[in-house]
Design a protein around this motif. Structure first.
Motif, short mmCIF file in Angstrom:
data_model
loop_
_atom_site.label_atom_id
_atom_site.label_comp_id
_atom_site.label_asym_id
_atom_site.label_seq_id
_atom_site.Cartn_x
_atom_site.Cartn_y
_atom_site.Cartn_z
N ARG A 69 10.38 -13.15 -1.14
CA ARG A 69 11.34 -12.36 -2.32
C ARG A 69 10.32 -11.50 -3.04
O ARG A 69 11.04 -10.45 -3.52
CB ARG A 69 11.95 -13.38 -3.01
CG ARG A 69 13.06 -12.70 -4.02
CD ARG A 69 13.94 -13.84 -4.66
NE ARG A 69 14.87 -14.30 -3.81
CZ ARG A 69 15.73 -15.31 -3.97
NH1 ARG A 69 15.57 -15.64 -5.22
NH2 ARG A 69 16.39 -15.78 -2.98
N SER A 70 9.07 -11.66 -3.38
CA SER A 70 8.40 -11.01 -4.12
C SER A 70 8.25 -9.60 -3.50
O SER A 70 8.32 -8.43 -4.12
CB SER A 70 7.13 -11.33 -4.28
OG SER A 70 6.30 -11.68 -3.11
N GLU A 71 8.21 -9.23 -2.19
CA GLU A 71 8.20 -8.14 -1.31
C GLU A 71 9.44 -7.27 -1.69
O GLU A 71 9.63 -6.19 -2.06
CB GLU A 71 7.88 -8.33 -0.03
CG GLU A 71 6.79 -8.99 0.19
CD GLU A 71 5.41 -8.26 -0.05
OE1 GLU A 71 5.24 -7.27 -0.39
OE2 GLU A 71 4.13 -9.23 -0.15
N LEU A 72 10.62 -8.02 -1.39
CA LEU A 72 11.78 -7.58 -1.68
C LEU A 72 12.40 -6.96 -2.98
O LEU A 72 12.58 -5.87 -3.48
CB LEU A 72 12.96 -8.65 -1.40
CG LEU A 72 12.88 -9.28 -0.04
CD1 LEU A 72 14.17 -10.18 0.21
CD2 LEU A 72 12.95 -8.07 1.18
N LEU A 73 11.92 -7.78 -4.14
CA LEU A 73 11.71 -7.18 -5.55
C LEU A 73 10.98 -6.02 -5.81
O LEU A 73 11.57 -5.29 -6.48
CB LEU A 73 11.81 -8.53 -6.72
CG LEU A 73 12.68 -9.47 -6.47
CD1 LEU A 73 12.04 -10.64 -7.18
CD2 LEU A 73 13.93 -9.22 -6.92
N ALA A 74 9.57 -6.22 -5.47
CA ALA A 74 8.85 -5.28 -5.73
C ALA A 74 9.50 -3.91 -5.14
O ALA A 74 9.35 -2.70 -5.89
CB ALA A 74 7.55 -5.47 -5.18
N ALA A 75 9.72 -3.84 -3.85
CA ALA A 75 10.23 -2.66 -3.15
C ALA A 75 11.52 -2.32 -3.79
O ALA A 75 11.65 -1.13 -3.86
CB ALA A 75 10.45 -3.12 -1.59
N LEU A 265 3.70 -8.20 4.23
CA LEU A 265 2.98 -7.04 3.44
C LEU A 265 3.52 -5.80 4.00
O LEU A 265 3.07 -4.68 3.42
CB LEU A 265 1.52 -7.34 3.53
CG LEU A 265 0.91 -8.88 3.04
CD1 LEU A 265 -0.52 -8.71 3.11
CD2 LEU A 265 1.33 -8.74 1.52
N ALA A 266 4.13 -5.79 5.03
CA ALA A 266 4.41 -4.32 5.89
C ALA A 266 5.79 -4.03 5.34
O ALA A 266 6.28 -2.83 5.61
CB ALA A 266 4.30 -4.60 7.25
#
Length: 491
Positions: A69-75, A265-266
């Motif tokens: 989820r950190s990837e989703l939120l950051a993006a 990370l991608a």
């Protein structure tokens, strides 16, 4: 909010992640449509890129896993900040950028991306606008530097998670570039995916024979990007900037990170890859419209089907770790994780095989030793179990989150062997270090009761129950101590 709505039930977490992924895909379309408004068929390119992004299977880990989820939120916040910047909503853009940074530090890539985007539009903003964006990034990095104790990057990175940390920069960077090409391969052909790439899933090399090709290929790609910049092929510059900028922080090039490679990370960088594919595809679409849309439909359907199949691997721990073992058979952690599932299923022979494989790959793997020792104890191999449990505790640091659990396991095994003195020494030390660990108190209570120290045993058991009211060992011991003693038989 997820916890308040559904507790530990996974449905709410999956649903929210799916909605976030949909929102990110929509934001990507809106951002690209705005950035490519001067490009012929720019809206079509933006749609194609966003659709490829929405269904690409390399995103499964980011969407299906809670940690992703950190990837989703950051993006999502980064793209929202970008869209607001393009529409001159300066304050809201800075707020979303701050939220992106608080979601994950890799969102600092917004600084170069916003410049690349304005270059692609040929509409640069006033200089002070970029100064404010850079100021937010610098403020965040300064706070991060302070919070992390005067450094960037993870502290005490586990070799098992990222073997690159043991290499000097002269070897780390070429090997990191080799790994960067693995990401490219998974974008192009995502047939074999894994949730884990830790030691020794990816071989590392110290000779130029294996590292030079990756370095040369990376230099060639960078030269192509510079050539596109020089010749003002702005949309191609944008695609390269998103891909390269998205990976800049997490690629182990600048500083070592907590993992050698992870598909999550991608997530943001793949937007650049999807844009590049869409730009190539639209050239075909300009000349062979029906063929191009047919190829595009097949590609989207194939990627979507692969995503559906990959989602099934995340159904439970057993399917996830089994798929990981098939995908990266030389990953010690994958074998150990699968062995742990077998252990809790009481499939001890299967568990033993997996732990043996994990230790063959990485002999200094304390987690595998610990659970292998518990397996041997259950199978009645007490001396081998003792050797493994002692070695595992010796090899792990006291800052390990599992140290207390392992210490009590060893003490319990000493009790099983009738060696209460050594067991008591371990428990005394663990209680002194971690007085809040209930299991250590209840185990010591059992030893003290066996030694006839009834009052001390009762005190320890009561302390264990205060710390953990569900501690069954302490409950049973106190219940036994309250029961009336049986009458002695009459001679």
């Amino acid at each position: 909010m997820n916890w308040a709505a559904g507790g530990t039930q996974p449905f709410g977490y999956h649903l929210f992640n799916l909605l976030l992924n949909a929102a990110v895909a929509l934001l990507l379309y809106l951002v690209l449509r705005t950035l490519l408004e001067a490009v012929p068929r720019g809206t079509t390119v933006a749609f194609a890129a966003a659709l490829l992004f929405a269904v690409h299977p390399i995103h499964t880990e980011a969407v299906a896993s809670i940690v992703g989820r950190s990837e989703l939120l950051a993006a999502g916040f980064l793209l929202a900040a970008w869209l607001l910047h393009l529409h001159d909503q300066h304050i809201l853009s800075l707020l979303c950028f701050a939220l992106a940074l608080l979601s994950k530090e890799s969102a600092v890539a917004f600084v170069p991306l916003v410049l690349a985007g304005d270059y692609a539009r040929a509409k640069l903003k006033p200089l002070h606008r970029y100064g404010w964006i850079a100021g937010v990034a610098v403020l965040y990095l300064a706070v991060l530097w302070h919070v992390q104790g005067g450094r960037f990057g993870a502290n005490g990175i586990n070799f098992l998670d990222n073997p690159l940390t043991r290499l000097p920069a002269s070897l780390r960077i070429p090997n990191a570039l080799r790994i960067a090409w693995k990401y490219v391969g998974l974008h192009v052909y995502p047939a074999t995916l894994s949730c884990e790439y830790s030691y020794n899933a990816i071989l590392l090399y110290s000779n130029w024979q294996h590292t030079v090709p990756a370095v040369v290929a990376a230099a060639f790609v960078l030269a192509l990007w510079i050539w596109a910049l020089w010749t003002q092929r702005r949309e191609w510059v944008l695609a390269g900037a998103i891909y390269l900028g998205g990976f800049a922080v997490t690629a182990n090039l600048l500083v070592p990170t907590g993992t050698i490679m992870a598909e999550r990370l991608a997530y943001l960088p793949s937007a650049g890859f999807c844009l590049l594919v869409a730009l190539l595809w639209v050239r075909l679409e300009n000349h062979q419209r029906k063929l191009a849309w047919g190829v595009f439909g097949i590609a989207v359907a194939a990627l979507a089907m692969r995503t559906v199949v990959r989602n099934r691997d995340w159904r439970d721990n057993f399917t996830l770790y089994s798929s990981g073992v098939r995908a990266v058979p030389e990953s010690a952690k994958m074998h150990a994780n699968l062995g742990g599932v077998y252990f809790y299923r009481d499939q001890l022979d299967d568990a033993r095989k997996e732990f043996q494989t994990a230790l063959r790959i990485y002999p200094d793997f304390p987690e595998a030793m610990e659970y292998y020792g518990l397996v041997e104890a259950r199978l009645g191999q007490d001396q081998e179990a003792l050797r493994l449990l002692v070695t595992a505790l010796y090899k792990t640091g006291k800052d390990n989150i599992n140290y207390d659990f392992w210490a009590v396991n060893l003490a319990s095994h000493f009790m099983k062997l009738g060696n209460n003195d050594d067991a008591l020494k371990i428990l005394d030390g663990d209680i002194a270090m971690s007085p809040g660990y209930a299991r250590a108190w209840s185990t010591r209570a059992a030893i003290r009761y066996a030694r006839g120290e009834v009052t001390a045993a009762r005190d320890d058991a009561q302390t264990a129950l205060r710390l953990d009211p569900a501690n069954t060992q302490a409950q049973n011991l106190l219940r036994f101590m309250k029961a009336p003693a049986p009458l002695a038989p009459v001679p």
